[in-house]
Write an enzyme that holds these catalytic residues in place. Structure first.
Site, PDB file in Angstrom:
ATOM      1  N   HIS A 159      47.708  34.690  21.770  1.00 57.78           N
ATOM      2  CA  HIS A 159      48.843  33.916  22.277  1.00 57.78           C
ATOM      3  C   HIS A 159      48.501  32.448  22.189  1.00 57.78           C
ATOM      4  CE1 HIS A 159      52.262  32.670  24.707  1.00 57.78           C
ATOM      5  NE2 HIS A 159      51.418  31.887  25.358  1.00 57.78           N
TER       6      HIS A 159
ATOM      7  N   ASP B  23      59.502  37.147  35.687  1.00 52.94           N
ATOM      8  CA  ASP B  23      59.035  35.882  35.114  1.00 52.94           C
ATOM      9  C   ASP B  23      60.204  35.093  34.534  1.00 52.94           C
ATOM     10  OD1 ASP B  23      57.229  33.908  33.859  1.00 52.94           O
ATOM     11  OD2 ASP B  23      57.939  34.859  32.028  1.00 52.94           O
TER      12      ASP B  23
ATOM     13  N   ARG C 280      62.200  27.605  38.219  1.00 50.32           N
ATOM     14  CA  ARG C 280      61.196  26.540  38.225  1.00 50.32           C
ATOM     15  C   ARG C 280      61.639  25.365  37.360  1.00 50.32           C
ATOM     16  NH1 ARG C 280      56.714  29.550  35.712  1.00 50.32           N
ATOM     17  NH2 ARG C 280      55.667  27.530  35.636  1.00 50.32           N
TER      18      ARG C 280
ATOM     19  N   SER D  40      52.941  33.302  34.398  1.00 49.49           N
ATOM     20  CA  SER D  40      54.085  33.473  33.504  1.00 49.49           C
ATOM     21  C   SER D  40      53.625  33.941  32.126  1.00 49.49           C
ATOM     22  CB  SER D  40      54.849  32.146  33.390  1.00 49.49           C
ATOM     23  OG  SER D  40      55.871  32.233  32.437  1.00 49.49           O
TER      24      SER D  40
ATOM     25  N   LYS E  93      53.656  38.394  30.493  1.00 51.63           N
ATOM     26  CA  LYS E  93      54.260  38.890  29.247  1.00 51.63           C
ATOM     27  C   LYS E  93      53.208  39.498  28.326  1.00 51.63           C
ATOM     28  CE  LYS E  93      56.498  34.948  28.465  1.00 51.63           C
ATOM     29  NZ  LYS E  93      56.572  34.203  29.730  1.00 51.63           N
TER      30      LYS E  93
END
Length: 433
Positions: free
Chosen positions: A82, A161, A168, A183, A187
């Site tokens: 990621h 999320d 947010r 967050s 995922k």
């Protein structure tokens, strides 16, 4: 249990219990806890923080709020990667085939771009026919057959999320390290991989602008992974200029393919090998980083990584002719040169401004409903440390319009040219394990 008591407890700087965190996440996802109370808790967390245990519990609660992807039918140790987002970041298209070329399965769920950072799925769709909306059975079969598949994220992955991030975003509580880490990791954990390598960007084109912030985020995410039973490594890499020379969609695919064919774009090649090496060590294919790096570098040279990319594209319906002949990828009608106005050295390139300039051209989205133009983008001709003479081309804008003044102005402002050679840039700042 009352939500007001949970808010008060965190407001006072106390540790929330697992039950309290789960109560909040479940209630907010289902709608029994209103936005105003969730906002109050987010602000309390922003100011008071969360410890390692609380952050891991929050992340797991967000994972449990929706579907989790069962990848047990995939053979082998699945490693995911990621990136926290950057400009010109086409590493996935190099790392995926590289890791697959040594037999490690890569089952990747990706998203679309928004703002100045590009999206993996948008770039892949530059290849005619490429299908990101594949069924789970096809996804699993592709990974077992080719060791690589990339698909769009399922709509019900970590819905808590999604809901909390939207809140947010409008309550000035986005930039809280525990909330950002939770967050991202919720995922990734819901996506079902066995191990995770994180590419945490730092600098002008990154979400985290300073090395200190990036290191704090990297450590938080690695701790979450470990606490929830996933081996996690974070590489902190530089985003004070775009990665590689191409920014856009089709032109980023082109540059990635060139790397897979053996071209040496130093920063892009180096970072891709770094990420891939950590992934294959986590998968226990190699016993050391050095051994992994050497083997993967060989697979860039001998064509095995390129063949893995071709197989991946073909399996998802993509036109492989576009990979074999890169001139067939989408192209813009106009190519506008932006020239230097003075002699000197490139000292800075504001990566975010380059990303925004590409977005103005149509390579990215200002809103979720914007349509991507795959052929437009930016080619950098000069990067930090390069010498420049007045009148030399700094970048080329690939545009559908004959003039692209807003992008031209943005690019010009992004470059800082000085008289003396700047200090060398650092590509990989730290590795957190």
């Amino acid at each position: 249990m009352r939500m007001v008591d949970v808010i008060q407890k965190k407001r006072n700087g106390e540790e929330l219990t697992g039950e309290e965190i789960q109560f909040f996440v479940k209630g907010y996802t289902e709608g029994s806890i209103p936005d105003y109370q969730a906002s109050a808790l987010m602000m309390a967390i922003y100011f008071r923080g969360m410890n390692e245990k609380e952050t891991a519990t929050l992340t797991q609660a967000m994972v449990d709020s929706g579907e989790t992807i069962d990848l047990s039918a995939i053979e082998g140790h699945i490693v995911d990667k990621h990136s926290t987002g950057g400009v010109g970041d086409k590493v996935t298209f190099i790392v995926g085939p590289l890791v697959a070329s040594v037999g490690v399965p890569v089952a990747k769920m990706s998203g679309r771009g928004l703002g100045h950072t590009g999206g993996t799925l948008d770039k892949l769709e530059s290849i005619e026919g490429f299908n990101i909306e594949i069924s789970k059975d096809v996804f699993v079969n592709n990974v077992n057959t080719n060791k690589l598949a990339v698909a769009g994220q399922t709509g019900n992955l970590a819905p808590a999320d999604k809901k909390l991030y939207a809140l947010r975003d409008v309550t000035a509580t986005v930039d809280s390290i525990p909330l950002i880490a939770g967050s991202i990791m919720s995922k990734k954990l819901a996506s079902g991989a066995d191990s995770i390598v994180l590419d945490v960007k730092t600098g002008s084109g990154a979400f985290m602008k300073t090395l200190e912030e990036s290191e704090a985020l990297a450590k938080e995410m690695v701790n979450i992974g470990k606490n929830l039973g996933k081996n996690t490594v974070a590489v902190i890499s530089d985003m004070n200029q775009p990665l590689g020379y191409e920014v856009g969609n089709a032109n980023e695919i082109k540059e990635a393919v060139e790397i897979l064919q053996g071209k040496n774009v130093k920063d892009l090649r180096r970072l891709s090998l770094e990420i891939a090496s950590h992934m294959t060590v986590l998968a226990e294919v190699f016993s050391s980083y050095e051994e992994a790096y050497e083997a993967l570098e060989a697979n860039l040279e001998n064509g095995k990584a390129f063949e893995a990319f071709r197989s991946f594209v073909s399996a998802q319906g993509g036109n492989v002719e576009m990979i074999d002949d890169l001139t067939k990828l989408p192209k813009a009608d106009y190519h506008i040169e932006v020239k230097a106005e003075q002699d000197g050295y490139v000292a800075e390139i504001d990566a975010e401004s380059i990303g925004v300039a590409a977005m103005y051209l149509g390579a990215g989205r200002a809103t979720k409903d914007d349509v991507i133009n795959h052929g437009v983008g930016i080619t950098l001709k000069k990067k930090i440390g390069d010498t420049v003479k007045a009148g030399e081309t700094l970048v080329v804008l690939h545009s559908e319009k004959e003039t692209a003044n807003d992008s031209r102005d943005k690019v010009k402002a992004a470059y800082t040219i000085i008289e003396n050679a700047p200090t060398d840039t650092t590509l990989i700042h730290k590795v957190i394990k």
